[in-house]
Design an enzyme around this catalytic site. Structure first.
Site, PDB file in Angstrom:
ATOM      1  N   CYS A  65       0.869  -1.175   0.000  1.00  0.00           N
ATOM      2  CA  CYS A  65       0.000   0.000   0.000  1.00  0.00           C
ATOM      3  C   CYS A  65       0.907   1.227   0.000  1.00  0.00           C
ATOM      4  O   CYS A  65       2.129   1.097  -0.062  1.00  0.00           O
ATOM      5  CB  CYS A  65      -1.001  -0.006   1.155  1.00  0.00           C
ATOM      6  SG  CYS A  65      -0.368   0.338   2.795  1.00  0.00           S
ATOM      7  N   GLY A  68       2.555   1.348   3.552  1.00  0.00           N
ATOM      8  CA  GLY A  68       2.830   0.029   4.102  1.00  0.00           C
ATOM      9  C   GLY A  68       2.276  -0.152   5.500  1.00  0.00           C
ATOM     10  O   GLY A  68       2.142  -1.278   5.981  1.00  0.00           O
ATOM     11  N   HIS A  98      15.513 -12.576  12.460  1.00  0.00           N
ATOM     12  CA  HIS A  98      15.219 -12.417  13.882  1.00  0.00           C
ATOM     13  C   HIS A  98      13.750 -12.586  14.230  1.00  0.00           C
ATOM     14  O   HIS A  98      13.432 -12.999  15.340  1.00  0.00           O
ATOM     15  CB  HIS A  98      15.672 -11.037  14.366  1.00  0.00           C
ATOM     16  CG  HIS A  98      17.148 -10.857  14.327  1.00  0.00           C
ATOM     17  ND1 HIS A  98      17.759  -9.777  14.920  1.00  0.00           N
ATOM     18  CD2 HIS A  98      18.141 -11.588  13.780  1.00  0.00           C
ATOM     19  CE1 HIS A  98      19.067  -9.862  14.736  1.00  0.00           C
ATOM     20  NE2 HIS A  98      19.317 -10.953  14.032  1.00  0.00           N
TER      21      HIS A  98
END
Length: 143
Positions: A65, A68, A98
């Site tokens: 988008c 985001g 991570h």
């Protein structure tokens, strides 16, 4: 590998380019996004992506988008979803290594198309590191 992708009107150009890249990488694509420039509501296209990943219908997802943010917030309302809003490949690497991100959120109005494509490549070439990170992931509640 199946990838579910969704976008709003701000992300159409990027989504189409990402689909081309994914297909060239041998990935199957489920397209929930709009293919036009007329204004649409991003949740209508992001919820189906999150549902695909959550249910196992897709292995990973990509949402696009303007900023985001809305796409990421929407996707993260779903159980088992770890959607990462990323703006460079280093953040993508960390999101995968991570955080074991399973959906990538791209901010189309803030990154270039070549950056977006590099970020997608990085997302799929980076593995979750496990170890101490796994313990942390387990502490993210999934109701």
């Amino acid at each position: 590998m199946k990838i579910s992708i969704g976008n709003d009107h701000a992300g159409t150009e990027y989504k189409l380019a990402v689909i081309g890249l994914l297909k060239s990488m041998g990935k199957e694509v489920i397209n929930h996004g709009t293919d036009g420039a007329d204004g649409v509501d991003y949740p209508d296209f992001v919820h189906p992506v999150a549902e695909d990943v959550e249910s196992g219908k897709a292995d990973y997802g990509i949402v696009v988008c303007g900023s985001g943010n809305g796409a990421s917030m929407t996707a993260n309302k779903h159980q088992k979803i770890r959607c990462a809003l990323c703006w460079n490949k280093e953040i993508v690497e960390l999101a995968r290594e991570h955080n074991d991100a399973n959906i990538l959120s791209l901010p189309a109005r803030f990154i270039s198309l070549p950056q977006a494509l590099q970020m997608v490549k990085t997302f799929f070439s980076t593995e979750f590191a496990g170890g101490r990170h796994e313990r942390r992931i387990e502490k993210i509640p999934c109701k």
